[in-house]
Design a protein around this motif. Structure first.
Motif, PDB file in Angstrom:
ATOM      1  N   GLY A  79     -18.395  16.319  39.457  1.00  0.00           N
ATOM      2  CA  GLY A  79     -18.722  16.823  38.127  1.00  0.00           C
ATOM      3  C   GLY A  79     -20.032  16.255  37.618  1.00  0.00           C
ATOM      4  N   SER A  80     -20.314  15.025  37.994  1.00  0.00           N
ATOM      5  CA  SER A  80     -21.575  14.391  37.592  1.00  0.00           C
ATOM      6  C   SER A  80     -22.770  15.112  38.224  1.00  0.00           C
ATOM      7  N   VAL A  81     -22.604  15.555  39.466  1.00  0.00           N
ATOM      8  CA  VAL A  81     -23.667  16.334  40.122  1.00  0.00           C
ATOM      9  C   VAL A  81     -23.914  17.618  39.333  1.00  0.00           C
ATOM     10  N   LEU A  82     -22.835  18.286  38.944  1.00  0.00           N
ATOM     11  CA  LEU A  82     -22.981  19.522  38.170  1.00  0.00           C
ATOM     12  C   LEU A  82     -23.622  19.242  36.812  1.00  0.00           C
ATOM     13  N   TRP A  83     -23.194  18.184  36.144  1.00  0.00           N
ATOM     14  CA  TRP A  83     -23.758  17.809  34.843  1.00  0.00           C
ATOM     15  C   TRP A  83     -25.261  17.562  34.956  1.00  0.00           C
ATOM     16  N   ASN A  84     -25.664  16.828  35.990  1.00  0.00           N
ATOM     17  CA  ASN A  84     -27.081  16.529  36.170  1.00  0.00           C
ATOM     18  C   ASN A  84     -27.891  17.781  36.500  1.00  0.00           C
ATOM     19  N   ALA A  85     -27.255  18.750  37.167  1.00  0.00           N
ATOM     20  CA  ALA A  85     -27.945  19.990  37.514  1.00  0.00           C
ATOM     21  C   ALA A  85     -28.120  20.894  36.298  1.00  0.00           C
ATOM     22  N   ASN A  86     -27.062  21.008  35.468  1.00  0.00           N
ATOM     23  CA  ASN A  86     -27.130  21.875  34.291  1.00  0.00           C
ATOM     24  C   ASN A  86     -26.026  21.490  33.296  1.00  0.00           C
ATOM     25  N   PRO A  87     -26.348  20.636  32.330  1.00  0.00           N
ATOM     26  CA  PRO A  87     -25.339  20.170  31.381  1.00  0.00           C
ATOM     27  C   PRO A  87     -24.668  21.301  30.592  1.00  0.00           C
ATOM     28  N   PHE A  88     -25.432  22.293  30.171  1.00  0.00           N
ATOM     29  CA  PHE A  88     -24.856  23.375  29.371  1.00  0.00           C
ATOM     30  C   PHE A  88     -23.800  24.144  30.165  1.00  0.00           C
ATOM     31  N   LEU A  89     -24.148  24.567  31.378  1.00  0.00           N
ATOM     32  CA  LEU A  89     -23.188  25.326  32.190  1.00  0.00           C
ATOM     33  C   LEU A  89     -21.977  24.486  32.560  1.00  0.00           C
ATOM     34  N   THR A  90     -22.196  23.209  32.821  1.00  0.00           N
ATOM     35  CA  THR A  90     -21.073  22.324  33.133  1.00  0.00           C
ATOM     36  C   THR A  90     -20.124  22.229  31.947  1.00  0.00           C
ATOM     37  N   ALA A  91     -20.668  22.115  30.741  1.00  0.00           N
ATOM     38  CA  ALA A  91     -19.830  22.065  29.543  1.00  0.00           C
ATOM     39  C   ALA A  91     -19.055  23.366  29.352  1.00  0.00           C
ATOM     40  N   VAL A  92     -19.732  24.487  29.556  1.00  0.00           N
ATOM     41  CA  VAL A  92     -19.064  25.788  29.426  1.00  0.00           C
ATOM     42  C   VAL A  92     -17.922  25.907  30.425  1.00  0.00           C
ATOM     43  N   ILE A  93     -18.156  25.502  31.660  1.00  0.00           N
ATOM     44  CA  ILE A  93     -17.127  25.589  32.694  1.00  0.00           C
ATOM     45  C   ILE A  93     -15.946  24.677  32.355  1.00  0.00           C
ATOM     46  N   CYS A  94     -16.223  23.416  32.050  1.00  0.00           N
ATOM     47  CA  CYS A  94     -15.149  22.454  31.762  1.00  0.00           C
ATOM     48  C   CYS A  94     -14.293  22.910  30.590  1.00  0.00           C
ATOM     49  N   LEU A  95     -14.935  23.279  29.501  1.00  0.00           N
ATOM     50  CA  LEU A  95     -14.186  23.688  28.315  1.00  0.00           C
ATOM     51  C   LEU A  95     -13.539  25.058  28.511  1.00  0.00           C
ATOM     52  N   GLY A  96     -14.284  25.990  29.086  1.00  0.00           N
ATOM     53  CA  GLY A  96     -13.781  27.353  29.249  1.00  0.00           C
ATOM     54  C   GLY A  96     -12.555  27.435  30.131  1.00  0.00           C
ATOM     55  N   LYS A  97     -12.584  26.769  31.280  1.00  0.00           N
ATOM     56  CA  LYS A  97     -11.441  26.857  32.194  1.00  0.00           C
ATOM     57  C   LYS A  97     -10.210  26.187  31.590  1.00  0.00           C
ATOM     58  N   GLY A  98     -10.390  25.122  30.858  1.00  0.00           N
ATOM     59  CA  GLY A  98      -9.253  24.456  30.214  1.00  0.00           C
ATOM     60  C   GLY A  98      -8.654  25.303  29.109  1.00  0.00           C
ATOM     61  N   ILE A  99      -9.516  25.824  28.256  1.00  0.00           N
ATOM     62  CA  ILE A  99      -9.046  26.659  27.136  1.00  0.00           C
ATOM     63  C   ILE A  99      -8.317  27.889  27.658  1.00  0.00           C
ATOM     64  N   LEU A 100      -8.899  28.560  28.631  1.00  0.00           N
ATOM     65  CA  LEU A 100      -8.273  29.778  29.161  1.00  0.00           C
ATOM     66  C   LEU A 100      -6.989  29.482  29.925  1.00  0.00           C
ATOM     67  N   ALA A 101      -6.917  28.342  30.608  1.00  0.00           N
ATOM     68  CA  ALA A 101      -5.676  27.974  31.312  1.00  0.00           C
ATOM     69  C   ALA A 101      -4.535  27.785  30.308  1.00  0.00           C
ATOM     70  N   GLY A 102      -4.816  27.131  29.184  1.00  0.00           N
ATOM     71  CA  GLY A 102      -3.792  26.942  28.150  1.00  0.00           C
ATOM     72  C   GLY A 102      -3.442  28.231  27.440  1.00  0.00           C
ATOM     73  N   LEU A 103      -4.451  29.032  27.124  1.00  0.00           N
ATOM     74  CA  LEU A 103      -4.230  30.309  26.441  1.00  0.00           C
ATOM     75  C   LEU A 103      -3.392  31.251  27.308  1.00  0.00           C
ATOM     76  N   CYS A 104      -3.742  31.363  28.569  1.00  0.00           N
ATOM     77  CA  CYS A 104      -3.015  32.262  29.471  1.00  0.00           C
ATOM     78  C   CYS A 104      -1.577  31.786  29.693  1.00  0.00           C
ATOM     79  N   ALA A 105      -1.385  30.476  29.828  1.00  0.00           N
ATOM     80  CA  ALA A 105      -0.025  29.947  29.984  1.00  0.00           C
ATOM     81  C   ALA A 105       0.813  30.285  28.754  1.00  0.00           C
ATOM     82  N   GLY A 106       0.228  30.131  27.575  1.00  0.00           N
ATOM     83  CA  GLY A 106       0.943  30.466  26.338  1.00  0.00           C
ATOM     84  C   GLY A 106       1.257  31.940  26.227  1.00  0.00           C
ATOM     85  N   ALA A 107       0.320  32.784  26.632  1.00  0.00           N
ATOM     86  CA  ALA A 107       0.535  34.232  26.570  1.00  0.00           C
ATOM     87  C   ALA A 107       1.640  34.659  27.533  1.00  0.00           C
ATOM     88  N   VAL A 108       1.636  34.095  28.728  1.00  0.00           N
ATOM     89  CA  VAL A 108       2.671  34.426  29.715  1.00  0.00           C
ATOM     90  C   VAL A 108       4.037  33.949  29.222  1.00  0.00           C
TER      91      VAL A 108
END
Length: 193
Positions: A79-108
């Motif tokens: 994750g540190s490699v990804l952060w150093n390569a592009n902090p914005f995209l790394t933040a979007v990925i980390c937050l997005g995948k977590g939020i959607l995993a919880g949202l989808c679990a709740g919807a199901v």
């Protein structure tokens, strides 16, 4: 919503927030490959089942924030490699995948709430599939050069499935499936309280 129900919801979410944060910090140091395992999905699923998809999304966001913090602090070398390569995209990925995993679990779970065991099992499957699937998709689309470098000549699809996520994903899925009965009991106990 009655005041006692609001208090119960806030208390439950506060407790689950702490559990998600602690589990993910501990999990940051447990690796079966280049990335840490995710232990925080079970409390996210419990929160989503108890309080709905929005609560699942919130708890997934807490998980994503802890993952992002691990990337920033260097606790997660990949994750540190990804952060150093592009902090914005790394933040979007980390937050997005977590939020959607919880949202989808709740919807199901909500969709299958009339059969709690089926809802818990399917939510337990959906959550790691969304979390890992989005990570792999984003890594492939947004950090392709890094992915190729990590694969080091290995076929990329093979590397993603068997090296990058394979064991981690299977452990996460197994933990969620084993805990499905616990999730049903927690939700059932709350319903009878």
């Amino acid at each position: 919503m009655r005041a006692s129900e609001k208090t119960r919801r806030l208390t439950g979410l506060a407790l689950l927030t702490a559990i998600v944060a602690v589990l993910q910090v501990v999990a940051t140091f447990i690796k079966f490959g280049p990335f840490p395992i995710t232990l925080a999905l079970a409390p996210i699923i419990i929160g989503a089942a108890l309080f709905g998809p929005k609560a699942g999304a919130y708890l997934g966001g807490v998980f994503g924030f802890v993952v992002l913090l691990a990337c920033i602090m260097g606790w997660d070398p990949g994750g540190s490699v990804l952060w150093n390569a592009n902090p914005f995209l790394t933040a979007v990925i980390c937050l997005g995948k977590g939020i959607l995993a919880g949202l989808c679990a709740g919807a199901v779970y909500r969709r299958l709430s009339n059969t709690p065991m089926a809802g818990a099992i399917l939510a337990g499957i959906v959550s790691p599939v969304v979390n890992t699937g989005l990570f792999c998709l984003c890594l492939t689309l947004l950090f392709h050069d890094i992915l190729i470098a990590w694969a080091a000549g290995t076929e990329v699809v093979y590397y993603i499935i068997f090296v990058l996520t394979g064991i981690n994903f299977l452990v996460e899925l197994a933990v969620n499936l084993v805990l499905s009965t616990v999730i049903v009991r927690v939700v059932s106990a709350r319903s009878h309280a």
